[in-house]
Design a protein around this motif. Structure first.
Motif, PDB file in Angstrom:
ATOM      1  N   MET A  27       0.498  -1.440   0.307  1.00  0.00           N
ATOM      2  CA  MET A  27      -0.329  -0.066  -0.360  1.00  0.00           C
ATOM      3  C   MET A  27       0.743   0.965   0.538  1.00  0.00           C
ATOM      4  SD  MET A  27      -2.882   1.256   2.364  1.00  0.00           S
ATOM      5  CE  MET A  27      -3.658  -0.467   2.186  1.00  0.00           C
ATOM      6  N   LYS A  28       0.793   1.825  -0.623  1.00  0.00           N
ATOM      7  CA  LYS A  28       1.111   3.302  -0.948  1.00  0.00           C
ATOM      8  C   LYS A  28       0.747   4.330   0.805  1.00  0.00           C
ATOM      9  CE  LYS A  28       0.657   3.649  -5.921  1.00  0.00           C
ATOM     10  NZ  LYS A  28       0.881   4.371  -7.376  1.00  0.00           N
ATOM     11  N   LEU A  29       2.161   5.023   0.893  1.00  0.00           N
ATOM     12  CA  LEU A  29       1.928   5.973   1.516  1.00  0.00           C
ATOM     13  C   LEU A  29       0.798   6.774   2.031  1.00  0.00           C
ATOM     14  CD1 LEU A  29       3.383   6.689   4.069  1.00  0.00           C
ATOM     15  CD2 LEU A  29       5.166   8.000   3.148  1.00  0.00           C
ATOM     16  N   VAL A  30       0.864   7.304   0.380  1.00  0.00           N
ATOM     17  CA  VAL A  30      -0.749   8.268   0.344  1.00  0.00           C
ATOM     18  C   VAL A  30      -1.820   7.793   0.779  1.00  0.00           C
ATOM     19  CG1 VAL A  30      -0.586   8.123  -1.934  1.00  0.00           C
ATOM     20  CG2 VAL A  30      -1.344  10.627  -0.725  1.00  0.00           C
ATOM     21  N   THR A  31      -1.654   6.598   0.408  1.00  0.00           N
ATOM     22  CA  THR A  31      -3.522   5.476   0.443  1.00  0.00           C
ATOM     23  C   THR A  31      -3.393   5.384   2.212  1.00  0.00           C
ATOM     24  OG1 THR A  31      -3.079   5.099  -1.569  1.00  0.00           O
ATOM     25  CG2 THR A  31      -4.605   3.412  -0.332  1.00  0.00           C
ATOM     26  N   LYS A  32      -2.431   4.728   2.110  1.00  0.00           N
ATOM     27  CA  LYS A  32      -2.483   4.494   3.957  1.00  0.00           C
ATOM     28  C   LYS A  32      -2.676   6.257   4.941  1.00  0.00           C
ATOM     29  CE  LYS A  32       1.048   1.507   5.151  1.00  0.00           C
ATOM     30  NZ  LYS A  32       2.078   1.609   5.809  1.00  0.00           N
ATOM     31  N   LEU A  33      -2.381   6.859   4.492  1.00  0.00           N
ATOM     32  CA  LEU A  33      -2.492   8.059   4.786  1.00  0.00           C
ATOM     33  C   LEU A  33      -4.103   8.387   5.099  1.00  0.00           C
ATOM     34  CD1 LEU A  33       1.099  10.141   4.492  1.00  0.00           C
ATOM     35  CD2 LEU A  33       0.123   9.465   6.389  1.00  0.00           C
ATOM     36  N   ALA A  34      -4.495   8.325   3.555  1.00  0.00           N
ATOM     37  CA  ALA A  34      -5.674   8.221   3.470  1.00  0.00           C
ATOM     38  C   ALA A  34      -6.647   7.229   4.429  1.00  0.00           C
ATOM     39  CB  ALA A  34      -6.337   8.286   1.882  1.00  0.00           C
TER      40      ALA A  34
END
Length: 370
Positions: free
Chosen positions: A1-8
Protein backbone atom coordinates in the motif's frame (compact mmCIF):
# COMPACT_ATOMS: atom_id res chain seq x y z
CA UNK A 1 0.00 0.00 0.00
CA UNK A 2 1.40 3.40 -1.01
CA UNK A 3 2.11 5.87 1.79
CA UNK A 4 -0.42 8.41 0.48
CA UNK A 5 -3.10 5.70 0.38
CA UNK A 6 -2.24 4.56 3.91
CA UNK A 7 -2.48 8.13 5.22
CA UNK A 8 -5.84 8.64 3.50
CA UNK A 9 -7.21 5.38 4.90
CA UNK A 10 -6.17 6.33 8.43
CA UNK A 11 -7.66 9.80 8.00
CA UNK A 12 -11.14 8.59 7.00
CA UNK A 13 -11.20 6.04 9.83
CA UNK A 14 -9.95 7.93 12.88
CA UNK A 15 -12.95 10.26 13.24
CA UNK A 16 -16.51 9.56 14.31
CA UNK A 17 -18.51 6.61 15.64
CA UNK A 18 -16.51 3.72 17.13
CA UNK A 19 -17.05 0.17 18.30
CA UNK A 20 -14.91 -2.43 20.08
CA UNK A 21 -16.38 -5.18 17.92
CA UNK A 22 -14.56 -6.52 14.86
CA UNK A 23 -17.34 -6.21 12.27
CA UNK A 24 -17.02 -7.00 8.55
CA UNK A 25 -19.62 -5.90 6.01
CA UNK A 26 -19.39 -6.54 2.25
CA UNK A 27 -21.39 -4.08 0.14
CA UNK A 28 -21.82 -4.78 -3.56
CA UNK A 29 -23.58 -2.39 -5.97
CA UNK A 30 -25.58 -2.79 -9.22
CA UNK A 31 -27.51 -6.04 -8.70
CA UNK A 32 -30.56 -6.40 -10.91
CA UNK A 33 -29.41 -3.83 -13.46
CA UNK A 34 -28.82 -4.40 -17.14
CA UNK A 35 -25.47 -3.38 -18.61
CA UNK A 36 -24.17 -5.35 -21.61
CA UNK A 37 -26.90 -7.77 -22.70
CA UNK A 38 -24.63 -10.50 -24.11
CA UNK A 39 -21.19 -11.31 -25.46
CA UNK A 40 -22.66 -11.20 -28.96
CA UNK A 41 -24.01 -7.68 -28.39
CA UNK A 42 -20.59 -6.55 -27.09
CA UNK A 43 -18.81 -7.95 -30.16
CA UNK A 44 -21.33 -6.34 -32.51
CA UNK A 45 -21.07 -2.88 -30.94
CA UNK A 46 -17.29 -3.04 -30.48
CA UNK A 47 -16.75 -4.01 -34.11
CA UNK A 48 -17.54 -0.46 -35.19
CA UNK A 49 -16.81 1.24 -31.84
CA UNK A 50 -13.66 -0.47 -30.50
CA UNK A 51 -12.98 2.35 -28.02
CA UNK A 52 -15.79 1.07 -25.76
CA UNK A 53 -13.52 -1.84 -24.78
CA UNK A 54 -11.48 0.60 -22.68
CA UNK A 55 -14.22 0.32 -20.05
CA UNK A 56 -14.14 -2.82 -17.91
CA UNK A 57 -17.81 -2.33 -17.07
CA UNK A 58 -18.67 -2.44 -20.78
CA UNK A 59 -16.39 -5.44 -21.30
CA UNK A 60 -17.48 -7.51 -18.33
CA UNK A 61 -20.61 -6.28 -16.54
CA UNK A 62 -23.98 -7.82 -17.30
CA UNK A 63 -27.12 -9.08 -15.57
CA UNK A 64 -26.32 -11.76 -13.00
CA UNK A 65 -27.16 -15.40 -13.67
CA UNK A 66 -28.71 -17.96 -11.33
CA UNK A 67 -25.46 -19.90 -11.45
CA UNK A 68 -23.51 -16.81 -10.32
CA UNK A 69 -25.49 -16.69 -7.10
CA UNK A 70 -25.32 -20.44 -6.57
CA UNK A 71 -21.52 -20.44 -6.83
CA UNK A 72 -21.22 -17.36 -4.61
CA UNK A 73 -23.45 -18.98 -1.97
CA UNK A 74 -21.24 -22.11 -2.02
CA UNK A 75 -18.17 -20.04 -1.15
CA UNK A 76 -19.87 -18.01 1.58
CA UNK A 77 -21.38 -21.11 3.19
CA UNK A 78 -17.92 -22.56 3.84
CA UNK A 79 -17.15 -20.06 6.60
CA UNK A 80 -18.48 -19.15 10.07
CA UNK A 81 -17.62 -16.26 12.37
CA UNK A 82 -17.32 -16.32 16.16
CA UNK A 83 -21.12 -16.31 16.45
CA UNK A 84 -21.61 -19.10 13.94
CA UNK A 85 -22.80 -16.72 11.21
CA UNK A 86 -21.75 -17.01 7.57
CA UNK A 87 -20.27 -14.11 5.59
CA UNK A 88 -22.97 -12.11 3.81
CA UNK A 89 -22.99 -9.92 0.71
CA UNK A 90 -25.17 -6.83 1.03
CA UNK A 91 -26.50 -6.59 -2.53
CA UNK A 92 -27.32 -2.98 -3.40
CA UNK A 93 -30.20 -3.60 -5.75
CA UNK A 94 -32.08 -1.71 -8.43
CA UNK A 95 -35.79 -2.44 -8.71
CA UNK A 96 -36.27 -1.57 -12.42
CA UNK A 97 -34.61 -1.43 -15.82
CA UNK A 98 -35.49 0.39 -19.04
CA UNK A 99 -37.96 -1.56 -21.16
CA UNK A 100 -36.14 -1.31 -24.49
CA UNK A 101 -38.99 -2.66 -26.61
CA UNK A 102 -41.61 -0.32 -25.16
CA UNK A 103 -39.25 2.63 -25.61
CA UNK A 104 -38.77 1.65 -29.26
CA UNK A 105 -42.51 1.21 -29.80
CA UNK A 106 -43.37 4.57 -28.21
CA UNK A 107 -40.92 6.64 -30.23
CA UNK A 108 -38.47 7.19 -27.37
CA UNK A 109 -40.86 7.72 -24.49
CA UNK A 110 -39.29 6.25 -21.37
CA UNK A 111 -40.75 3.01 -19.97
CA UNK A 112 -39.37 0.73 -17.28
CA UNK A 113 -39.88 -2.87 -16.20
CA UNK A 114 -39.37 -4.55 -12.82
CA UNK A 115 -36.25 -6.66 -12.33
CA UNK A 116 -38.49 -9.72 -12.08
CA UNK A 117 -39.57 -9.05 -15.69
CA UNK A 118 -35.94 -8.52 -16.67
CA UNK A 119 -34.95 -11.87 -15.14
CA UNK A 120 -37.76 -13.60 -17.07
CA UNK A 121 -36.62 -12.06 -20.36
CA UNK A 122 -33.11 -13.35 -19.72
CA UNK A 123 -34.28 -16.86 -18.84
CA UNK A 124 -33.48 -16.34 -15.16
CA UNK A 125 -37.02 -16.57 -13.75
CA UNK A 126 -35.83 -18.76 -10.85
CA UNK A 127 -33.21 -16.25 -9.75
CA UNK A 128 -35.42 -14.01 -7.62
CA UNK A 129 -36.73 -17.04 -5.69
CA UNK A 130 -33.16 -18.25 -5.13
CA UNK A 131 -32.31 -14.78 -3.85
CA UNK A 132 -35.26 -14.84 -1.42
CA UNK A 133 -35.33 -18.50 -0.33
CA UNK A 134 -31.58 -18.96 0.08
CA UNK A 135 -29.85 -15.59 -0.05
CA UNK A 136 -32.14 -13.68 2.30
CA UNK A 137 -33.39 -16.55 4.46
CA UNK A 138 -29.82 -17.77 5.14
CA UNK A 139 -28.41 -14.22 5.32
CA UNK A 140 -25.92 -14.87 2.52
CA UNK A 141 -27.12 -12.28 0.01
CA UNK A 142 -29.15 -9.48 1.57
CA UNK A 143 -30.62 -6.65 -0.54
CA UNK A 144 -30.60 -2.94 0.19
CA UNK A 145 -31.69 -0.04 -2.02
CA UNK A 146 -29.47 1.34 -4.80
CA UNK A 147 -32.18 3.14 -6.78
CA UNK A 148 -35.17 2.52 -8.99
CA UNK A 149 -32.93 2.13 -12.04
CA UNK A 150 -29.24 2.81 -12.60
CA UNK A 151 -29.87 5.76 -14.89
CA UNK A 152 -31.38 9.20 -15.22
CA UNK A 153 -34.32 8.54 -17.61
CA UNK A 154 -34.55 12.00 -19.19
CA UNK A 155 -30.84 12.13 -19.96
CA UNK A 156 -30.87 8.54 -21.14
CA UNK A 157 -33.62 9.26 -23.66
CA UNK A 158 -31.77 12.30 -25.00
CA UNK A 159 -28.71 10.12 -25.60
CA UNK A 160 -30.41 7.19 -27.31
CA UNK A 161 -32.50 9.46 -29.58
CA UNK A 162 -29.26 10.69 -31.19
CA UNK A 163 -28.32 8.13 -33.87
CA UNK A 164 -24.74 9.44 -33.80
CA UNK A 165 -24.36 8.75 -30.08
CA UNK A 166 -22.68 5.47 -29.11
CA UNK A 167 -25.51 4.96 -26.62
CA UNK A 168 -27.93 4.62 -29.53
CA UNK A 169 -26.01 1.54 -30.66
CA UNK A 170 -26.21 0.13 -27.16
CA UNK A 171 -29.96 0.74 -27.10
CA UNK A 172 -30.46 -1.08 -30.41
CA UNK A 173 -28.72 -4.07 -28.82
CA UNK A 174 -30.70 -3.93 -25.53
CA UNK A 175 -27.55 -2.79 -23.71
CA UNK A 176 -26.39 0.18 -21.67
CA UNK A 177 -22.89 1.44 -22.44
CA UNK A 178 -22.87 4.42 -20.11
CA UNK A 179 -19.90 6.20 -21.60
CA UNK A 180 -18.74 8.43 -24.39
CA UNK A 181 -19.28 11.84 -22.78
CA UNK A 182 -17.94 11.34 -19.26
CA UNK A 183 -16.80 14.97 -19.02
CA UNK A 184 -20.28 16.33 -19.70
CA UNK A 185 -22.30 16.55 -16.51
CA UNK A 186 -25.58 17.17 -18.34
CA UNK A 187 -25.16 14.03 -20.48
CA UNK A 188 -23.96 11.61 -17.80
CA UNK A 189 -27.09 9.49 -17.36
CA UNK A 190 -25.58 6.72 -15.18
CA UNK A 191 -25.82 8.94 -12.08
CA UNK A 192 -29.52 8.44 -11.32
CA UNK A 193 -29.64 11.10 -8.58
CA UNK A 194 -27.74 13.89 -10.33
CA UNK A 195 -29.67 17.09 -11.07
CA UNK A 196 -28.94 20.49 -12.53
CA UNK A 197 -32.45 21.95 -12.59
CA UNK A 198 -35.48 21.99 -10.32
CA UNK A 199 -37.55 19.62 -12.46
CA UNK A 200 -34.80 17.02 -12.13
CA UNK A 201 -35.00 17.21 -8.33
CA UNK A 202 -38.77 16.61 -8.31
CA UNK A 203 -38.46 13.68 -10.71
CA UNK A 204 -35.64 12.15 -8.65
CA UNK A 205 -37.68 12.43 -5.45
CA UNK A 206 -40.68 10.80 -7.13
CA UNK A 207 -38.63 7.92 -8.58
CA UNK A 208 -36.80 7.39 -5.28
CA UNK A 209 -40.08 7.03 -3.40
CA UNK A 210 -41.44 4.70 -6.10
CA UNK A 211 -38.26 2.63 -6.00
CA UNK A 212 -38.31 2.28 -2.21
CA UNK A 213 -41.94 1.13 -2.34
CA UNK A 214 -41.10 -1.29 -5.16
CA UNK A 215 -38.21 -2.61 -3.05
CA UNK A 216 -40.55 -3.37 -0.15
CA UNK A 217 -43.03 -5.09 -2.47
CA UNK A 218 -40.29 -7.13 -4.12
CA UNK A 219 -38.41 -8.28 -1.00
CA UNK A 220 -41.01 -7.99 1.74
CA UNK A 221 -39.27 -5.43 3.95
CA UNK A 222 -38.10 -1.81 3.84
CA UNK A 223 -34.49 -0.98 3.04
CA UNK A 224 -32.84 0.59 6.09
CA UNK A 225 -29.78 1.76 4.16
CA UNK A 226 -29.15 3.37 0.79
CA UNK A 227 -26.23 3.90 -1.57
CA UNK A 228 -26.77 6.24 -4.56
CA UNK A 229 -25.19 5.48 -7.93
CA UNK A 230 -21.76 7.12 -8.34
CA UNK A 231 -22.20 8.71 -4.87
CA UNK A 232 -23.88 11.69 -6.54
CA UNK A 233 -26.87 13.05 -4.61
CA UNK A 234 -28.30 16.14 -2.96
CA UNK A 235 -29.78 17.02 0.41
CA UNK A 236 -33.29 17.27 -1.10
CA UNK A 237 -33.43 13.45 -0.94
CA UNK A 238 -33.08 13.21 2.84
CA UNK A 239 -36.76 13.63 3.69
CA UNK A 240 -37.87 11.14 1.01
CA UNK A 241 -35.40 8.57 2.32
CA UNK A 242 -36.35 9.06 5.98
CA UNK A 243 -40.09 8.98 5.26
CA UNK A 244 -39.68 5.63 3.49
CA UNK A 245 -37.76 3.77 6.18
CA UNK A 246 -34.11 4.54 5.38
CA UNK A 247 -31.85 5.23 8.38
CA UNK A 248 -28.35 5.15 6.87
CA UNK A 249 -26.60 6.51 3.78
CA UNK A 250 -23.69 4.22 2.94
CA UNK A 251 -22.02 6.78 0.71
CA UNK A 252 -20.31 9.04 3.22
CA UNK A 253 -18.30 10.55 0.38
CA UNK A 254 -20.93 12.73 -1.28
CA UNK A 255 -20.71 14.49 -4.62
CA UNK A 256 -23.39 17.19 -4.50
CA UNK A 257 -24.58 18.69 -7.80
CA UNK A 258 -23.94 22.44 -8.04
CA UNK A 259 -24.75 24.17 -11.35
CA UNK A 260 -22.82 22.08 -13.90
CA UNK A 261 -20.25 20.69 -11.46
CA UNK A 262 -20.04 18.52 -8.36
CA UNK A 263 -18.95 19.50 -4.86
CA UNK A 264 -17.22 16.80 -2.83
CA UNK A 265 -18.38 16.55 0.79
CA UNK A 266 -16.79 14.12 3.25
CA UNK A 267 -19.13 12.73 5.90
CA UNK A 268 -17.54 10.66 8.65
CA UNK A 269 -18.76 7.67 10.64
CA UNK A 270 -21.81 8.66 12.66
CA UNK A 271 -22.36 12.07 11.07
CA UNK A 272 -26.07 12.83 10.84
CA UNK A 273 -28.37 14.93 8.69
CA UNK A 274 -30.80 17.43 10.17
CA UNK A 275 -33.56 14.79 10.04
CA UNK A 276 -31.46 12.06 11.66
CA UNK A 277 -30.06 10.01 8.76
CA UNK A 278 -26.67 8.52 9.65
CA UNK A 279 -23.60 8.29 7.38
CA UNK A 280 -20.90 5.64 7.23
CA UNK A 281 -17.96 5.11 4.90
CA UNK A 282 -16.89 2.18 2.80
CA UNK A 283 -13.32 1.94 4.00
CA UNK A 284 -12.03 -1.23 2.30
CA UNK A 285 -11.91 -2.42 -1.33
CA UNK A 286 -12.17 -5.81 -2.99
CA UNK A 287 -12.53 -5.01 -6.69
CA UNK A 288 -10.90 -7.82 -8.66
CA UNK A 289 -11.85 -6.26 -12.01
CA UNK A 290 -9.29 -3.52 -11.42
CA UNK A 291 -5.51 -3.47 -11.91
CA UNK A 292 -4.23 -7.05 -12.27
CA UNK A 293 -0.86 -6.22 -10.74
CA UNK A 294 -2.48 -5.47 -7.38
CA UNK A 295 -2.79 -8.21 -4.74
CA UNK A 296 -6.45 -7.56 -3.97
CA UNK A 297 -6.54 -9.87 -0.95
CA UNK A 298 -3.45 -8.37 0.68
CA UNK A 299 -4.59 -4.79 0.05
CA UNK A 300 -8.03 -5.50 1.51
CA UNK A 301 -6.53 -7.11 4.62
CA UNK A 302 -4.36 -4.03 5.20
CA UNK A 303 -7.42 -1.80 4.91
CA UNK A 304 -9.37 -3.97 7.35
CA UNK A 305 -6.50 -3.71 9.82
CA UNK A 306 -6.58 0.10 9.62
CA UNK A 307 -10.36 0.17 10.12
CA UNK A 308 -10.16 -2.07 13.19
CA UNK A 309 -7.26 -0.04 14.60
CA UNK A 310 -9.54 3.01 14.75
CA UNK A 311 -12.56 1.13 16.09
CA UNK A 312 -14.47 1.09 12.81
CA UNK A 313 -16.31 -1.76 11.09
CA UNK A 314 -14.57 -2.89 7.91
CA UNK A 315 -17.03 -2.08 5.12
CA UNK A 316 -15.74 -3.69 1.94
CA UNK A 317 -16.70 -2.25 -1.44
CA UNK A 318 -17.10 -4.85 -4.23
CA UNK A 319 -19.29 -4.27 -7.30
CA UNK A 320 -21.46 -6.84 -9.08
CA UNK A 321 -19.07 -6.86 -12.07
CA UNK A 322 -16.70 -9.05 -10.02
CA UNK A 323 -19.30 -11.79 -9.53
CA UNK A 324 -21.21 -12.02 -12.81
CA UNK A 325 -20.53 -14.23 -15.84
CA UNK A 326 -22.97 -12.78 -18.39
CA UNK A 327 -20.10 -11.83 -20.70
CA UNK A 328 -17.30 -14.05 -19.37
CA UNK A 329 -16.85 -16.40 -16.42
CA UNK A 330 -13.09 -15.77 -16.08
CA UNK A 331 -13.35 -12.77 -13.73
CA UNK A 332 -16.15 -14.37 -11.68
CA UNK A 333 -14.12 -17.52 -11.10
CA UNK A 334 -11.05 -15.52 -10.08
CA UNK A 335 -13.16 -13.39 -7.72
CA UNK A 336 -14.67 -16.42 -6.00
CA UNK A 337 -11.22 -17.95 -5.57
CA UNK A 338 -9.81 -14.71 -4.13
CA UNK A 339 -12.87 -14.24 -1.91
CA UNK A 340 -12.29 -17.65 -0.37
CA UNK A 341 -8.67 -16.73 0.36
CA UNK A 342 -9.74 -13.38 1.82
CA UNK A 343 -12.38 -14.85 4.15
CA UNK A 344 -10.02 -17.55 5.36
CA UNK A 345 -7.34 -14.91 6.09
CA UNK A 346 -9.81 -12.66 7.95
CA UNK A 347 -10.92 -15.48 10.24
CA UNK A 348 -7.34 -16.56 10.90
CA UNK A 349 -6.14 -13.04 11.77
CA UNK A 350 -9.25 -11.92 13.68
CA UNK A 351 -11.04 -15.01 15.08
CA UNK A 352 -13.43 -12.71 16.99
CA UNK A 353 -14.71 -11.18 13.72
CA UNK A 354 -18.46 -10.81 13.12
CA UNK A 355 -20.00 -10.96 9.63
CA UNK A 356 -23.12 -8.77 9.32
CA UNK A 357 -25.12 -7.19 6.52
CA UNK A 358 -25.72 -3.45 6.17
CA UNK A 359 -29.16 -3.59 7.73
CA UNK A 360 -27.74 -5.36 10.79
CA UNK A 361 -24.97 -2.78 11.05
CA UNK A 362 -27.61 -0.05 10.90
CA UNK A 363 -29.37 -1.62 13.89
CA UNK A 364 -26.08 -1.96 15.80
CA UNK A 365 -25.37 1.75 15.36
CA UNK A 366 -28.93 2.81 16.22
CA UNK A 367 -28.96 0.67 19.39
CA UNK A 368 -25.56 1.96 20.50
CA UNK A 369 -26.67 5.55 19.98
CA UNK A 370 -29.79 5.17 22.14
Amino acid sequence: MKLVTKLAKNYINFRGWKTNRKIVVIESDDWGSIRMSSKEALEKIAKVNPHILKSKFVQLDGLEKTQDLELLFEVLAKFRDCNGNQPVITALSLTSNPDFQKIKNSNFEYHSESITETYKKYGESKLIELWKNVGISSNLFYPQFHGKEHLHPERYISRIEDINDIEHQGFLNNSIIGGGVENSRVKNFMAAFEYHKEDDQRNIEMRTEEGLKDFETLFGFKSKSFCPSQSIYGEHLFEVLKNNGVHVIQSGQQFRPEKLSLKKIDHYWGDTTMNGLIFWRRNCTFETYKENRVDHVDECLKEIEIAFRWGKPAVINSHRINFTSRISSILRDKTLSDLEVLLKAILKKWPEVEFVNSQQLTEIILNQNQ
